[in-house]
Design an enzyme around this catalytic site. Structure first.
Site, PDB file in Angstrom:
ATOM      1  CB  SER A  31      -0.864  -0.033   1.224  1.00  0.00           C
ATOM      2  OG  SER A  31      -2.182  -0.843   0.933  1.00  0.00           O
TER       3      SER A  31
ATOM      4  CE  LYS B 177      -3.913   0.795  -1.025  1.00  0.00           C
ATOM      5  NZ  LYS B 177      -4.356   0.102   0.007  1.00  0.00           N
TER       6      LYS B 177
ATOM      7  CE1 TYR C  22      -4.100  -1.150  -4.613  1.00  0.00           C
ATOM      8  CE2 TYR C  22      -4.977  -3.483  -4.380  1.00  0.00           C
ATOM      9  CZ  TYR C  22      -4.496  -2.229  -3.740  1.00  0.00           C
ATOM     10  OH  TYR C  22      -4.595  -2.297  -2.460  1.00  0.00           O
TER      11      TYR C  22
ATOM     12  CE1 TYR D  13      -3.270   0.917   4.887  1.00  0.00           C
ATOM     13  CE2 TYR D  13      -2.122  -0.064   6.664  1.00  0.00           C
ATOM     14  CZ  TYR D  13      -2.174   0.265   5.208  1.00  0.00           C
ATOM     15  OH  TYR D  13      -1.212  -0.458   4.529  1.00  0.00           O
TER      16      TYR D  13
ATOM     17  CB  VAL E 181      -0.187  -5.712   4.378  1.00  0.00           C
ATOM     18  CG1 VAL E 181      -1.149  -5.021   4.827  1.00  0.00           C
ATOM     19  CG2 VAL E 181      -0.257  -5.962   2.789  1.00  0.00           C
TER      20      VAL E 181
HETATM   21  N1  GLN Z   1      -2.166  -5.442  -1.966  1.00  0.00           N
HETATM   22  C1  GLN Z   1      -2.610  -5.135  -0.805  1.00  0.00           C
HETATM   23  C2  GLN Z   1      -4.304  -5.376  -0.546  1.00  0.00           C
HETATM   24  O1  GLN Z   1      -4.866  -4.842  -1.614  1.00  0.00           O
HETATM   25  C3  GLN Z   1      -2.219  -4.002  -0.096  1.00  0.00           C
HETATM   26  C4  GLN Z   1      -2.834  -3.782   1.135  1.00  0.00           C
HETATM   27  C5  GLN Z   1      -1.916  -2.660   2.172  1.00  0.00           C
HETATM   28  O2  GLN Z   1      -0.609  -2.932   1.878  1.00  0.00           O
HETATM   29  N2  GLN Z   1      -2.523  -2.356   3.023  1.00  0.00           N
HETATM   30  O3  GLN Z   1      -4.781  -5.846   0.069  1.00  0.00           O
END
Ligand code: GLN
Length: 329
Positions: free
Chosen positions: A73, A76, A198, A250, A268
């Site tokens: 993430s 993003k 993604y 988050y 994550v």
């Molecule tokens: N690729 C992971 C997902 O879509 C990314 C989530 C994350 O890093 N919080 O679940």
């Protein structure tokens, strides 16, 4: 609370601060490696590294800062920045908001007023943003993303095929989100194309050192401090840092803003990147996560660094800005 401040007199202050942050967390074994993407369980839970890269082109590192892990993430933030550049803020605003959701990153929830995802730092918003990139570039979209990520890192990055496949095979929740985005007019391309982009963007390998340089490129107005290569549009960087500040961690974003007080993004895979505007990119890597999906040691290590240097944006002594800028020539 802020602890004792240290006089910053030489470059070794960065090293001793990093060592202090590292030492404060190395015996912290709390949390668990993400397992909902099966391939992520292969990470070594004991790995831990932290790096600080300056907007003037120096890097300071402690621990496992060259171990590759998937950006997840953290991507993003960078992809949102690129979408603003490619599509312009108006189109982006039609697809995704900029409000913190207070919900977990994978929540299936949309702004009731607009039917759009709350912000680009949660999965729903990030899939909408990937859709914008695909809408503009089609099959060239991933090459564009990884080229710009590499320019920001000052290092050629690659795709982790096994993580990509693992997530593509198991990402049914994200698939559901993408179809809802289409139903809500927050996606103008086939859901599978937005999802594939993604999943790929999340599966780019980086090290903590790479992430620190990517943060330093944000801090340096979008240009890599060493190679001087353009990676991000300057106006888009400002907007991105704002969203990182309010939404980057988050449903821990409020606590993070309160305790650490710098724009940041976590993933994550165990990475966190933080930005001290015009001064520093800071990164940590440790794959054990707390229940909200943030790296346990990373959060702890950032707290120590923020206290040590007075990095918090609203630190009353403003020690961070004045002292650090004298150090980072
Ligand atoms: N690729 C992971 C997902 O879509 C990314 C989530 C994350 O890093 N919080 O679940």
């Amino acid at each position: 609370m802020a602890t004792q401040r240290h006089a910053l007199s030489s470059k070794s202050e960065f090293e001793s601060a990093l060592e202090r942050a590292y030492a404060s967390q190395i015996d912290n074994h709390a949390g668990a490696v993400a397992d909902y993407i099966p391939e992520l369980t292969k990470a070594n839970p004991d790995h831990f590294g932290m790096a600080i890269a300056t907007a003037k082109g120096r890097i300071f590192e402690v621990g496992n800062t060259d171990i590759p892990f998937t950006i997840q993430s953290v991507s993003k933030a960078f992809v949102f920045c690129l979408a603003l550049e490619l599509a312009g803020p108006e189109l982006v605003a039609e697809r995704v908001g900029v409000e913190p959701s207070g919900d977990p990153f994978n929540a299936i929830v949309f702004d009731p007023g607009t039917n759009r995802p709350f912000n680009p730092m949660v999965n729903a918003g990030a899939i909408a943003v990937a859709g914008i990139i695909y809408e503009k570039l089609g099959k060239d979209a991933f090459a564009f993303l990884i080229d710009r990520f590499s320019d920001a890192a000052g290092n050629r990055l690659d795709l982790n095929q096994s993580v990509y496949q693992s997530e593509a095979e198991t990402g049914h929740r994200n698939r559901a989100i993408a179809h809802l985005l289409l139903a809500n007019d927050a996606l103008a391309v086939p859901p599978d194309e937005a999802l594939d982009l993604y999943f790929r963007q999340c599966s780019i390998n980086v090290s903590a050192a790479d992430l620190a340089w990517m943060g330093a490129t944000f801090a340096n107005m979008g240009t890599n401090p060493v190679t001087k290569k353009f990676a991000f549009d300057i106006a888009a960087v400002r907007s991105t840092l704002a969203v990182m500040f309010t939404c980057g961690m988050y449903d821990y974003a409020g606590h993070w803003a309160y305790d650490v007080g710098i724009p940041a993004k976590s993933g994550v895979g165990g990475g966190i990147v933080g930005v001290v505007n015009r001064q520093l990119g800071i990164a940590s890597y440790s794959p054990r996560l707390d229940p909200k999906g943030n790296s346990v040691r990373g959060v702890g290590g950032f707290q120590v660094l923020a206290d040590h240097f007075g990095l918090h944006a609203f630190d009353c002594t403003n020690i961070g800005s004045s002292f650090i800028s004298s150090l980072v020539r």
